[in-house]
Write a protein that holds these residues in place. Sequence first.
Motif, PDB file in Angstrom:
ATOM      1  N   ILE A  85       0.867  -1.180   0.000  1.00 32.93           N
ATOM      2  CA  ILE A  85       0.000   0.000   0.000  1.00 32.93           C
ATOM      3  C   ILE A  85       0.904   1.230   0.000  1.00 32.93           C
ATOM      4  N   ILE A  86       0.783   2.060  -1.021  1.00 35.39           N
ATOM      5  CA  ILE A  86       1.495   3.336  -1.059  1.00 35.39           C
ATOM      6  C   ILE A  86       0.435   4.433  -1.052  1.00 35.39           C
ATOM      7  N   LEU A  87       0.502   5.293  -0.077  1.00 36.19           N
ATOM      8  CA  LEU A  87      -0.512   6.328   0.077  1.00 36.19           C
ATOM      9  C   LEU A  87       0.182   7.672   0.256  1.00 36.19           C
ATOM     10  N   ALA A  88      -0.106   8.615  -0.647  1.00 38.07           N
ATOM     11  CA  ALA A  88       0.433   9.972  -0.552  1.00 38.07           C
ATOM     12  C   ALA A  88      -0.724  10.917  -0.320  1.00 38.07           C
ATOM     13  N   ASN A  89      -0.656  11.680   0.760  1.00 38.38           N
ATOM     14  CA  ASN A  89      -1.780  12.536   1.101  1.00 38.38           C
ATOM     15  C   ASN A  89      -1.292  13.798   1.783  1.00 38.38           C
ATOM     16  N   ALA A  90      -1.825  14.925   1.332  1.00 41.21           N
ATOM     17  CA  ALA A  90      -1.365  16.207   1.855  1.00 41.21           C
ATOM     18  C   ALA A  90      -1.807  16.427   3.292  1.00 41.21           C
ATOM     19  N   TYR A  91      -3.076  16.158   3.577  1.00 43.25           N
ATOM     20  CA  TYR A  91      -3.633  16.407   4.913  1.00 43.25           C
ATOM     21  C   TYR A  91      -4.167  15.086   5.439  1.00 43.25           C
ATOM     22  N   PHE A  92      -3.343  14.432   6.244  1.00 46.66           N
ATOM     23  CA  PHE A  92      -3.579  13.049   6.644  1.00 46.66           C
ATOM     24  C   PHE A  92      -3.898  12.994   8.133  1.00 46.66           C
ATOM     25  N   PHE A  93      -5.170  12.831   8.433  1.00 46.32           N
ATOM     26  CA  PHE A  93      -5.609  12.700   9.820  1.00 46.32           C
ATOM     27  C   PHE A  93      -6.757  11.696   9.836  1.00 46.32           C
ATOM     28  N   PRO A  94      -6.412  10.407   9.631  1.00 49.00           N
ATOM     29  CA  PRO A  94      -7.453   9.394   9.427  1.00 49.00           C
ATOM     30  C   PRO A  94      -8.216   9.063  10.692  1.00 49.00           C
ATOM     31  N   GLY A  95      -9.442   8.601  10.497  1.00 46.08           N
ATOM     32  CA  GLY A  95     -10.265   8.171  11.605  1.00 46.08           C
ATOM     33  C   GLY A  95      -9.855   6.798  12.116  1.00 46.08           C
ATOM     34  N   HIS A  96     -10.554   6.349  13.142  1.00 49.56           N
ATOM     35  CA  HIS A  96     -10.244   5.102  13.836  1.00 49.56           C
ATOM     36  C   HIS A  96     -10.171   3.915  12.874  1.00 49.56           C
ATOM     37  N   ASN A  97     -11.208   3.726  12.051  1.00 48.08           N
ATOM     38  CA  ASN A  97     -11.235   2.570  11.160  1.00 48.08           C
ATOM     39  C   ASN A  97     -10.126   2.615  10.125  1.00 48.08           C
ATOM     40  N   PHE A  98      -9.849   3.786   9.614  1.00 51.98           N
ATOM     41  CA  PHE A  98      -8.815   3.912   8.591  1.00 51.98           C
ATOM     42  C   PHE A  98      -7.443   3.603   9.185  1.00 51.98           C
ATOM     43  N   ARG A  99      -7.173   4.150  10.364  1.00 46.76           N
ATOM     44  CA  ARG A  99      -5.885   3.872  11.018  1.00 46.76           C
ATOM     45  C   ARG A  99      -5.709   2.385  11.271  1.00 46.76           C
ATOM     46  N   HIS A 100      -6.750   1.767  11.799  1.00 50.07           N
ATOM     47  CA  HIS A 100      -6.634   0.346  12.137  1.00 50.07           C
ATOM     48  C   HIS A 100      -6.573  -0.537  10.901  1.00 50.07           C
ATOM     49  N   ALA A 101      -7.181  -0.132   9.806  1.00 49.58           N
ATOM     50  CA  ALA A 101      -7.067  -0.894   8.568  1.00 49.58           C
ATOM     51  C   ALA A 101      -5.620  -0.908   8.082  1.00 49.58           C
ATOM     52  N   LEU A 102      -4.956   0.251   8.171  1.00 57.28           N
ATOM     53  CA  LEU A 102      -3.550   0.311   7.768  1.00 57.28           C
ATOM     54  C   LEU A 102      -2.672  -0.522   8.696  1.00 57.28           C
ATOM     55  N   ILE A 103      -2.928  -0.423   9.998  1.00 55.48           N
ATOM     56  CA  ILE A 103      -2.133  -1.177  10.977  1.00 55.48           C
ATOM     57  C   ILE A 103      -2.347  -2.682  10.809  1.00 55.48           C
ATOM     58  N   LYS A 104      -3.595  -3.096  10.567  1.00 58.17           N
ATOM     59  CA  LYS A 104      -3.878  -4.517  10.349  1.00 58.17           C
ATOM     60  C   LYS A 104      -3.214  -5.021   9.071  1.00 58.17           C
ATOM     61  N   ALA A 105      -3.207  -4.195   8.034  1.00 56.00           N
ATOM     62  CA  ALA A 105      -2.544  -4.589   6.790  1.00 56.00           C
ATOM     63  C   ALA A 105      -1.060  -4.823   7.028  1.00 56.00           C
ATOM     64  N   ALA A 106      -0.426  -3.908   7.749  1.00 59.01           N
ATOM     65  CA  ALA A 106       0.992  -4.086   8.072  1.00 59.01           C
ATOM     66  C   ALA A 106       1.197  -5.344   8.912  1.00 59.01           C
ATOM     67  N   GLY A 107       0.253  -5.626   9.811  1.00 61.82           N
ATOM     68  CA  GLY A 107       0.354  -6.803  10.667  1.00 61.82           C
ATOM     69  C   GLY A 107       0.267  -8.114   9.915  1.00 61.82           C
ATOM     70  N   ARG A 108      -0.395  -8.124   8.779  1.00 64.68           N
ATOM     71  CA  ARG A 108      -0.481  -9.376   8.003  1.00 64.68           C
ATOM     72  C   ARG A 108       0.583  -9.443   6.903  1.00 64.68           C
ATOM     73  N   GLY A 109       1.578  -8.551   6.985  1.00 65.62           N
ATOM     74  CA  GLY A 109       2.735  -8.641   6.101  1.00 65.62           C
ATOM     75  C   GLY A 109       2.708  -7.735   4.889  1.00 65.62           C
ATOM     76  N   VAL A 110       1.698  -6.874   4.782  1.00 74.19           N
ATOM     77  CA  VAL A 110       1.645  -5.927   3.664  1.00 74.19           C
ATOM     78  C   VAL A 110       2.608  -4.773   3.938  1.00 74.19           C
ATOM     79  N   ARG A 111       3.363  -4.378   2.947  1.00 77.93           N
ATOM     80  CA  ARG A 111       4.214  -3.202   3.091  1.00 77.93           C
ATOM     81  C   ARG A 111       3.329  -1.952   2.975  1.00 77.93           C
ATOM     82  N   VAL A 112       3.297  -1.153   4.022  1.00 70.79           N
ATOM     83  CA  VAL A 112       2.468   0.051   4.039  1.00 70.79           C
ATOM     84  C   VAL A 112       3.394   1.262   4.082  1.00 70.79           C
ATOM     85  N   VAL A 113       3.225   2.165   3.107  1.00 68.58           N
ATOM     86  CA  VAL A 113       4.099   3.320   2.966  1.00 68.58           C
ATOM     87  C   VAL A 113       3.242   4.587   2.910  1.00 68.58           C
ATOM     88  N   LEU A 114       3.583   5.565   3.743  1.00 63.02           N
ATOM     89  CA  LEU A 114       2.900   6.844   3.751  1.00 63.02           C
ATOM     90  C   LEU A 114       3.857   7.942   3.307  1.00 63.02           C
TER      91      LEU A 114
END
Length: 413
Positions: free
Chosen positions: A242-271
């Motif tokens: 997952i590569i995500l580029a965002n100017a104003y990044f202040f995600p809500g609870h579900n969005f944050r946890h979706a990214l964290i869960k993705a990283a937890g299952r071995g997905v490379r997450v890049v902001l």
Amino acid sequence: MRKIKRRDRRQSLYPETLSNFTSGNTVTLLKDGDAYFSAIEAEFSKAKHDIYLESYIYANDTTGRRIAQALSQAALRGVKVHLLIDGYGSKGLSAPLLDQLRSDGVKTLIYRPDISPWTFRRKRLRRMHRKIAVVDRKIAFVGGINIIDDRETTGALLPRYDYAVAVKGPLVKMIRHSVKHLWSLVAWSSFRKGTVRGRRSSGTTFTQGKMRAAFLVRDNFLHRRDIEAAYLRAINQAKTEIILANAYFFPGHNFRHALIKAAGRGVRVVLLLQGRYDHRLQHYATQALYGHFLTAGIEIYEFHKSFLHAKVAVIDGHWATVGSSNIDPFSLLLAREANVVVEGQEFGAALAQSLRLAMESDAVRIFMEGWKHQPARLRITSWLSYGLLRLMIGICGYNREKSGLKKDEGLVW
């Protein structure tokens, strides 16, 4: 039952829903304002029937006057030209420039022109943040680039780092429908005629390529969560990157946890986030989240070469989105936004390569070890900003109870 049927029939007019991808499109990536302004200016000069242009910011600068001239020239040769700008974002646009456009035959509307600082109502924050241009039903442009000189606020720095897409094919019809509908709504609220009619032109019913793409909007009626839901669906299904580029990044609870869960299952997450910032409060509030993301194994890069204004993502190399929506409560809960989602390896690879190049050459990676040793004043500033931003969101009334969301839907900030 009758009401439900009416609502379903109305919703069918909006093909921006998540499942409605159309095939046969060509979607071209445009990087930065130079490419975008040249592209729309060229299309305006060839327009024969109608032009629709939406922009959150329309500045009275070199770029603004250049685009205004192209719009005026089109109107003077008989093209029906429509310009919709936001009352807050374009508050600096001079009356003489607007008057000249109107004198030349350009129809102009202002979305929520009342921006009195003494009126503190939630609806004041509901802005028209979209950046769209549609020409003759043949081509549409969607992205994050406003009509403003890239270098005006950056001095000797490079232009703002941003993206848009040029779309040809069946998707243009959907984008045009959305633009015309919003124009009609604003016209109606401005006590003008509530319907826009124009001559029909051919072209967009034919396939222009082989790409599958969808047009997503966020509004305050039928499509309140379409953009966020598309992001979450793609993130939850991600398998590799997952590569995500965002100017104003202040995600809500579900969005944050979706990214964290993705990283937890071995997905490379890049902001890829702002290093040079133009909104101090939101920048420091975002940094308050760095520790959680870094602990989860998420990579964070801050772009320092110029202002990062992009709102894009690439997931697993084949799902990509480009548009106006930031990952913050103002975009996901308040503003009118528009994104294009593309399914395809070729487009995804091009956007991913562009983002990787920016991270390698123009950004600084934030590591956990260095972040742990940040000055105490920075930590305090970050958490105070985080708390203040959440308080502002709460004052606006956007919490789970008042929004009517179920616990598992959580737009929780």
